[in-house]
Design an enzyme around this catalytic site. Structure first.
Site, short mmCIF file in Angstrom:
data_model
loop_
_atom_site.label_atom_id
_atom_site.label_comp_id
_atom_site.label_asym_id
_atom_site.label_seq_id
_atom_site.Cartn_x
_atom_site.Cartn_y
_atom_site.Cartn_z
CG ASP A 18 8.01 1.41 3.06
OD1 ASP A 18 6.81 1.33 3.38
OD2 ASP A 18 8.79 0.44 3.15
CG HIS A 32 2.85 -4.97 9.41
ND1 HIS A 32 3.57 -6.15 9.34
CD2 HIS A 32 2.18 -4.87 8.24
CE1 HIS A 32 3.36 -6.73 8.19
NE2 HIS A 32 2.51 -5.98 7.49
CD GLU A 72 -3.09 -4.34 5.81
OE1 GLU A 72 -2.85 -5.56 5.76
OE2 GLU A 72 -2.32 -3.47 5.37
CG ASP A 129 -0.57 -2.33 9.24
OD1 ASP A 129 -1.14 -2.86 8.27
OD2 ASP A 129 0.54 -1.76 9.17
CG HIS A 132 3.46 0.64 3.49
ND1 HIS A 132 4.56 -0.12 3.78
CD2 HIS A 132 2.39 -0.19 3.57
CE1 HIS A 132 4.20 -1.36 4.02
NE2 HIS A 132 2.89 -1.43 3.91
CD GLU A 174 -0.87 0.38 5.50
OE1 GLU A 174 -1.29 -0.79 5.61
OE2 GLU A 174 0.25 0.74 5.97
CE LYS A 198 -1.17 -6.35 8.50
NZ LYS A 198 -0.65 -6.72 7.18
#
Length: 276
Positions: free
Chosen positions: A267, A83, A142, A70, A41, A68, A144
């Protein structure tokens, strides 16, 4: 759907356990752990500053299956990996991502908040992350707050197409967002790339909601607080996979192993991979 692909198959059937008895369940075996995709993450965010090269490199070293990331957009139209919708928490600067140019963001220190050894870490661009890691580790992208950046879906799609990542095989790519409309659009733009939706509410995990999601998505990615055996069963019955977030304890990881999810977003990659 023609872009379905299987991960996490072959997990042994576990005993039916109530939420209160999960803490007493036996720790999953190394073999069971290997069946679950280990998704770092924002990189190995427990150990290095999130969404930086340092964090992603560490995740690769820790044998994560995916990182992962963002994705947002700068004032001058560049795709950046961060993020929050502002730079305040994770850099020495301030302001909204969409109000800062790429040059302004690149001048910020995105590492010192996590430790002096990370001083000088930069906010990476989306292209930098793709070029450094595709083919080396899977990338869970992702989108965001895409509603803040009209047209960002086309930009992300173009960046993937330029690198021939719109037909991922060994270069594992998944797209996800809390914005379901954005994911419907990405499904149209990149019909061969697996799509995931992020969920936080039980109302998003009903059989009716899941059926609608399955029309365009291959992954249902909920908070582990709403994961149950029934939800996992319902997701699998629709030929989707389930990846849950965000694991920050051994107990949460073990719970998700017991639930037989397909991926754990964490994490702490070492909590998921038995080789660490």
């Amino acid at each position: 759907m023609n872009k379905k692909f299987l991960v996490g198959t072959g997990i042994a059937v576990s005993l039916l356990l109530s939420p209160f008895s999960q803490a007493f369940a036996e720790e999953p075996s190394a073999g069971e752990k290997k069946q679950v995709e280990n998704i770092a993450h924002r990189g190995a965010a427990a150990y290095a500053p999130e969404n930086t090269i340092a964090s992603y490199d560490l995740a690769v070293d820790m044998k994560a299956d995916y990182i992962e990331i963002d994705v947002q957009r700068s004032k001058d139209g560049e795709l950046v990996v961060i993020h929050d919708t502002s730079v305040d928490r994770t850099t020495d600067g301030s302001g909204k991502v969409g109000d800062l140019t790429l040059e302004e963001m690149k001048s910020l220190d995105a590492g010192s908040w996590k430790g002096e050894q990370f001083a000088g870490e930069e906010i990476p661009t989306f292209e930098e992350v793709l070029d450094r890691y595709h083919g080396k580790v899977g990338i869970l992208i992702e989108m965001k707050s895409p509603e803040l950046y009209p047209g960002i879906e086309e930009q992300v799609a173009d960046a993937l197409k330029e690198r021939h990542l719109d037909t991922p095989q060994n270069e594992k790519i998944i797209l996800q967002s809390f914005n379901f409309d954005s994911m419907k659009k990405m499904d149209q733009l990149l019909p061969k790339v697996p799509i995931g939706v992020l969920a936080w509410s039980q109302s998003q995990a009903t059989p009716e909601a899941l059926k609608e999601i399955s029309e365009y998505a291959e992954w249902f990615n909920p908070s582990y607080g709403i994961v149950t055996e029934q939800v996992v069963e319902d997701v699998h019955s629709l030929d989707m996979q389930i990846g849950s977030w965000t694991v920050r304890s051994h107990e949460a990881a073990d719970f998700l192993f017991d639930m037989e999810v397909d991926a754990i977003i964490t994490d702490y990659p070492d909590y998921v991979d038995p080789r660490n």
